[in-house]
Enzyme design. Structure first.
Site, PDB file in Angstrom:
ATOM      1  N   ILE A 217       6.442  -7.531 -40.987  1.00 13.70           N
ATOM      2  CA  ILE A 217       6.541  -9.002 -41.663  1.00 13.70           C
ATOM      3  C   ILE A 217       7.574  -8.875 -42.752  1.00 13.70           C
ATOM      4  O   ILE A 217       7.251  -7.997 -43.702  1.00 13.70           O
ATOM      5  CB  ILE A 217       5.240  -9.490 -42.429  1.00 13.70           C
ATOM      6  CG1 ILE A 217       4.010  -9.528 -41.146  1.00 13.70           C
ATOM      7  CG2 ILE A 217       5.565 -11.124 -42.701  1.00 13.70           C
ATOM      8  CD1 ILE A 217       2.652  -9.902 -41.920  1.00 13.70           C
ATOM      9  N   HIS A 218       8.776  -9.333 -42.610  1.00 12.41           N
ATOM     10  CA  HIS A 218       9.729  -9.458 -43.701  1.00 12.41           C
ATOM     11  C   HIS A 218      10.707 -10.309 -43.902  1.00 12.41           C
ATOM     12  O   HIS A 218      11.209 -10.372 -44.830  1.00 12.41           O
ATOM     13  CB  HIS A 218      10.369  -7.920 -43.524  1.00 12.41           C
ATOM     14  CG  HIS A 218      11.396  -7.894 -42.203  1.00 12.41           C
ATOM     15  ND1 HIS A 218      10.904  -7.457 -41.139  1.00 12.41           N
ATOM     16  CD2 HIS A 218      12.570  -8.295 -42.438  1.00 12.41           C
ATOM     17  CE1 HIS A 218      11.921  -7.699 -40.401  1.00 12.41           C
ATOM     18  NE2 HIS A 218      12.849  -7.670 -40.930  1.00 12.41           N
ATOM     19  N   ARG A 219      10.658 -11.122 -42.826  1.00 12.42           N
ATOM     20  CA  ARG A 219      11.563 -12.445 -42.911  1.00 12.42           C
ATOM     21  C   ARG A 219      11.462 -13.367 -44.055  1.00 12.42           C
ATOM     22  O   ARG A 219      10.072 -13.666 -44.124  1.00 12.42           O
ATOM     23  CB  ARG A 219      11.870 -12.967 -41.849  1.00 12.42           C
ATOM     24  CG  ARG A 219      12.425 -12.246 -40.563  1.00 12.42           C
ATOM     25  CD  ARG A 219      13.865 -12.373 -40.607  1.00 12.42           C
ATOM     26  NE  ARG A 219      14.575 -11.575 -39.426  1.00 12.42           N
ATOM     27  CZ  ARG A 219      15.851 -11.187 -39.595  1.00 12.42           C
ATOM     28  NH1 ARG A 219      16.494 -11.389 -40.453  1.00 12.42           N
ATOM     29  NH2 ARG A 219      16.201 -10.837 -38.511  1.00 12.42           N
TER      30      ARG A 219
END
Length: 296
Positions: A217-219
């Site tokens: 998860i990074h956006r």
């Protein structure tokens, strides 16, 4: 021939490995590559380990811009890259993907008429609320050579007015577009065997083959929205009731979790043994995790 390669985010470091390796093995006498790291990813686990592990030469320059707002970060990089280009006077600049480093370098080079080579050209989400979409479109439209990894990307460029069969000499006003394939596929083939022998990530965390789900998860549209981020972790907790989940945690995501999530949810995440949050992993470790996961 001298080229300047710009990297900043971790995926760009990985992608650059394929081209640097080809230059070293086949074109060492013909091409001099000057590597510039903008410092967009500044965490040691997010960047430095990749140069060692992927056998990429250490950068000749590191701008060390670190994090910041889009405008602030991009402005620092434009200024720093322009100074390097004026000093090195390369025949071309090579850019990867769609980060702020890509955008900054495209602007800096095109303003002083240094040809831009864009690898991963033509990729589109058709969602201009994503910063990456703005970056990739603007970079493509000042590039001289555009290398698209997919037929879809190549066709996207045709839709935007690029010509299929251009003849040299090429320039930003007369660019050449090529469907070349994906450099990440090259890297995956090259490093997969190395990962099997060198990676100890499964043993380190006692992870079993084909018995876990791998996620990331990074956006920013996921991490910067408290409701969306909470919903993602609530879903992961539900899955974790029946299935081990391994989540290499981007530093930005870890920071946003503390800022955005309620204490009760953070405590539930911490106490769920089947939800394994680990620090960012190296490329070889990620290749190993991908090959061993039952689902990604």
């Amino acid at each position: 021939m001298k080229i300047v390669t710009i990297i900043g985010a971790r995926p760009q470091i990985i992608k650059a490995a394929a081209l640097s390796r080809a230059i070293k093995n086949h074109f060492q006498q013909q091409i001099e590559e000057i590597l510039v790291h903008t410092g967009q990813h500044y965490d040691a686990n997010m960047s430095e380990v990749f140069f060692t592990e992927l056998q990429i030469p250490k950068p000749h320059y590191n701008l060390g811009v670190g994090s910041g707002k889009h405008g602030e970060q991009t402005a620092k990089m434009i200024s720093g890259i322009e100074n390097i280009l004026l000093e090195e006077n390369p025949q071309a600049i090579v850019l990867y993907g769609d980060t702020n480093s890509t955008l900054a370098a495209a602007i800096a080079a095109s303003k002083i008429h240094i040809p831009v080579v864009h690898i991963e050209a033509g990729l589109r989400s058709y969602n201009k609320s994503m910063p990456e979409e703005i970056n990739r479109i603007m970079c493509d439209h000042v590039s001289t050579l555009l290398f698209s990894p997919t037929a879809t990307g190549f066709n996207n460029l045709l839709k935007e007015g690029f010509k299929k069969d251009q003849n040299p000499p090429f320039s930003a006003n007369h660019p050449k577009i090529v469907h070349c394939g994906d450099v990440m596929y090259d890297n995956s083939l090259y490093f997969s065997e190395l990962a099997k022998t060198n990676s100890k990530i499964l043993e380190k965390y006692n992870i079993q083959h084909n018995d876990f789900v791998l996620g990331t998860i990074h956006r920013d549209h996921n991490t910067d929205d408290s409701q969306r981020l909470a919903a993602i972790f609530e879903a992961l907790l539900e899955i974790a009731k029946d299935q081990m989940i391994v989540l290499p945690l981007h530093p930005r995501t870890a920071k946003k979790m503390k800022e955005m999530l309620q204490d009760a949810l953070l405590e539930e995440i911490e106490n769920q043994e089947n939800l394994l949050l680990i620090p960012p992993v190296s490329f070889l470790d990620m290749v190993m995790l991908e090959s061993a996961a039952s689902l990604i």
